[in-house]
Design an enzyme around this catalytic site. Structure first.
Site, mmCIF file in Angstrom:
data_model
loop_
_atom_site.group_PDB
_atom_site.id
_atom_site.type_symbol
_atom_site.label_atom_id
_atom_site.label_comp_id
_atom_site.label_asym_id
_atom_site.label_seq_id
_atom_site.Cartn_x
_atom_site.Cartn_y
_atom_site.Cartn_z
ATOM 1 N N GLN A 225 0.861 -1.340 -0.011
ATOM 2 C CA GLN A 225 0.001 -0.117 -0.225
ATOM 3 C C GLN A 225 0.741 1.225 -0.009
ATOM 4 O O GLN A 225 0.253 2.100 -0.551
ATOM 5 C CB GLN A 225 -1.067 0.094 1.127
ATOM 6 C CG GLN A 225 -1.876 1.042 1.328
ATOM 7 C CD GLN A 225 -3.019 1.169 -0.027
ATOM 8 O OE1 GLN A 225 -3.443 -0.183 -0.277
ATOM 9 N NE2 GLN A 225 -3.302 1.909 -0.572
ATOM 10 N N SER A 251 -5.586 1.623 4.635
ATOM 11 C CA SER A 251 -6.576 0.978 3.556
ATOM 12 C C SER A 251 -7.312 -0.020 4.084
ATOM 13 O O SER A 251 -6.837 -1.042 4.878
ATOM 14 C CB SER A 251 -5.522 0.541 2.733
ATOM 15 O OG SER A 251 -6.063 -0.430 1.624
ATOM 16 N N HIS A 253 -7.829 -2.707 2.264
ATOM 17 C CA HIS A 253 -7.394 -3.820 1.718
ATOM 18 C C HIS A 253 -6.525 -4.293 2.530
ATOM 19 O O HIS A 253 -6.366 -5.909 2.859
ATOM 20 C CB HIS A 253 -6.629 -3.246 0.529
ATOM 21 C CG HIS A 253 -7.406 -3.128 -0.599
ATOM 22 N ND1 HIS A 253 -8.115 -4.143 -1.679
ATOM 23 C CD2 HIS A 253 -7.953 -1.894 -1.043
ATOM 24 C CE1 HIS A 253 -8.692 -3.739 -2.350
ATOM 25 N NE2 HIS A 253 -8.626 -2.156 -2.331
ATOM 26 N N ASP A 260 -11.861 -5.969 -4.771
ATOM 27 C CA ASP A 260 -12.051 -4.945 -5.864
ATOM 28 C C ASP A 260 -12.584 -6.124 -6.827
ATOM 29 O O ASP A 260 -11.661 -6.981 -7.234
ATOM 30 C CB ASP A 260 -10.893 -4.159 -6.383
ATOM 31 C CG ASP A 260 -10.689 -2.998 -5.209
ATOM 32 O OD1 ASP A 260 -11.662 -2.627 -4.526
ATOM 33 O OD2 ASP A 260 -9.460 -2.459 -5.270
ATOM 34 N N GLU A 309 -16.822 4.282 -5.984
ATOM 35 C CA GLU A 309 -16.004 3.093 -6.391
ATOM 36 C C GLU A 309 -17.077 1.924 -6.251
ATOM 37 O O GLU A 309 -17.122 1.003 -5.425
ATOM 38 C CB GLU A 309 -14.788 2.738 -5.448
ATOM 39 C CG GLU A 309 -13.769 3.731 -5.430
ATOM 40 C CD GLU A 309 -12.428 3.511 -4.626
ATOM 41 O OE1 GLU A 309 -12.393 2.166 -3.822
ATOM 42 O OE2 GLU A 309 -11.482 4.160 -4.459
ATOM 43 N N HIS A 312 -15.571 -1.832 -5.289
ATOM 44 C CA HIS A 312 -14.849 -1.884 -3.793
ATOM 45 C C HIS A 312 -15.848 -2.629 -3.124
ATOM 46 O O HIS A 312 -16.911 -2.041 -2.530
ATOM 47 C CB HIS A 312 -14.564 -0.737 -3.415
ATOM 48 C CG HIS A 312 -13.663 -0.872 -2.179
ATOM 49 N ND1 HIS A 312 -12.234 -0.624 -2.180
ATOM 50 C CD2 HIS A 312 -14.055 -1.263 -1.161
ATOM 51 C CE1 HIS A 312 -11.835 -0.867 -0.796
ATOM 52 N NE2 HIS A 312 -12.823 -1.161 -0.077
#
Length: 338
Positions: A225, A251, A253, A260, A309, A312
């Site tokens: 990241q 993040s 993630h 995603d 997004e 996401h």
């Protein structure tokens, strides 16, 4: 003559009475005392059962409140978790549930009280085996900037709430879904609980609607990241980069709860056009059924601090996802932290 006959009889009656009193004082029960004694014994036997909390039936999670939450808190207290009985599924209750789940080995780590967690709690209560609260997860320290329970599926990670240094999620696996690239890469991974849900979602999209979804990017380490953010800063400048990507530690993630997704219709890219595709529209309608939300919805940029997004997906569990998507709100709004 009559008086001489009556006196011995009276004396005998007095002797019987005195003997009865003596036996009673010596501990021998009379028939009139037995019912009261049995009643007292029954009351003593009922007391522990009355004080013993019963595990609730419904699924419970952060933001819930009521008698079921109170019952859960009472059981957690019995197991040694020193949390306040507030009837609110607060941060400390979430910590206790998560810590318990982490100590059970194969139990999914979510911070959510459900059937499998209930079964494990009941087994622990029945076994009378010792439990060490906090041995798997430290108690919240009150630092609102740093996330204290990164293993909980409803934990908020954003620009104001960052992950602790060195955090790496447990139970990372590669979901059995389509990817637009071959070979292993860390971004194929998700936490097992989220990966299992993603597989069900992808299969449903294909079987029910004949749609092709592809997983593009899941787990990202802190270092990866960091590299992504630095690259975006170099390409677009720091202010623009901060709107499209997270700083390292901020993040979602990195939690392992995010994926995603994309489709052939947009060339496997991650852009807002995906929201207009059949796949994007289907996800908006059905993602919650599998525990996922569109984390950064349209017209919510002032709350999420990120652009729209549609690709996401964030796993939060079916109960929370259903409410969030039905109301058209963000995770921040659901948790009261907007």
């Amino acid at each position: 003559m009559m008086l001489k006959k009556v006196l011995p009889i009276a004396a005998a009656l007095v002797a019987v009475v005195l003997l009865t009193v003596a036996c009673t004082n010596d501990g021998t029960q009379t028939s009139s005392q037995a019912p009261n004694s049995e009643k007292n014994t029954a009351n003593k036997n009922e007391t522990p059962d009355q004080n013993k909390a019963t595990l609730p039936e419904p699924v419970l999670q952060k933001t819930d409140q009521g008698e079921d939450v109170k019952a859960l808190q009472q059981v957690l207290n019995q197991l040694g978790y020193q949390i306040s009985i507030t009837s609110k599924f607060d941060e400390m209750t979430t910590w206790a549930v998560t810590d318990f789940q982490m100590q059970q080995g194969r139990l999914p780590i979510t911070g959510i009280y459900n059937k499998v967690t209930k079964k494990a709690l009941q087994q622990k209560l029945d076994s009378n085996k010792t439990l060490t609260p906090g041995s798997a997860l430290n108690k919240p320290d009150g630092n609102k900037k740093v996330v204290t329970n990164p293993h909980e599926v409803l934990e908020l990670v954003n620009k104001e709430h960052s992950l602790p240094d060195g955090f790496k999620p447990k139970n990372l696996v590669v979901p059995d879904v389509n990817f637009p690239f071959d070979g292993f890469h860390e971004k194929k991974q998700m936490r097992k609980v989220a990966a299992n849900a993603l597989e069900k979602l992808f299969h449903a999209a294909n079987d029910q609607a004949g749609l092709e979804l592809f997983a593009q990017s899941g787990y990202r380490s802190y270092d990866r990241q960091d590299a992504i953010f630095a690259s975006n800063v170099e390409a677009y400048g720091e202010e623009a980069a901060n709107n499209v990507s997270a700083r390292p530690g901020e993040s979602e993630h990195q939690t392992g709860l995010t994926m995603d997704v994309t489709s052939p219709d947009v060339g496997f890219h991650l852009n807002t056009d995906f929201g207009k595709t059949d796949e994007g529209q289907w996800l908006k309608e059905h993602a919650a059924e599998y525990g996922f939300i569109i984390r950064y919805p349209k017209d919510k940029e002032t709350i999420t601090k990120y652009q729209y997004e549609p690709w996401h997906l964030r796993y939060v569990g079916e109960k929370a996802a259903t409410e969030i998507m039905k109301k058209g709100i963000t995770l921040e709004e659901f948790l009261g932290k907007k």
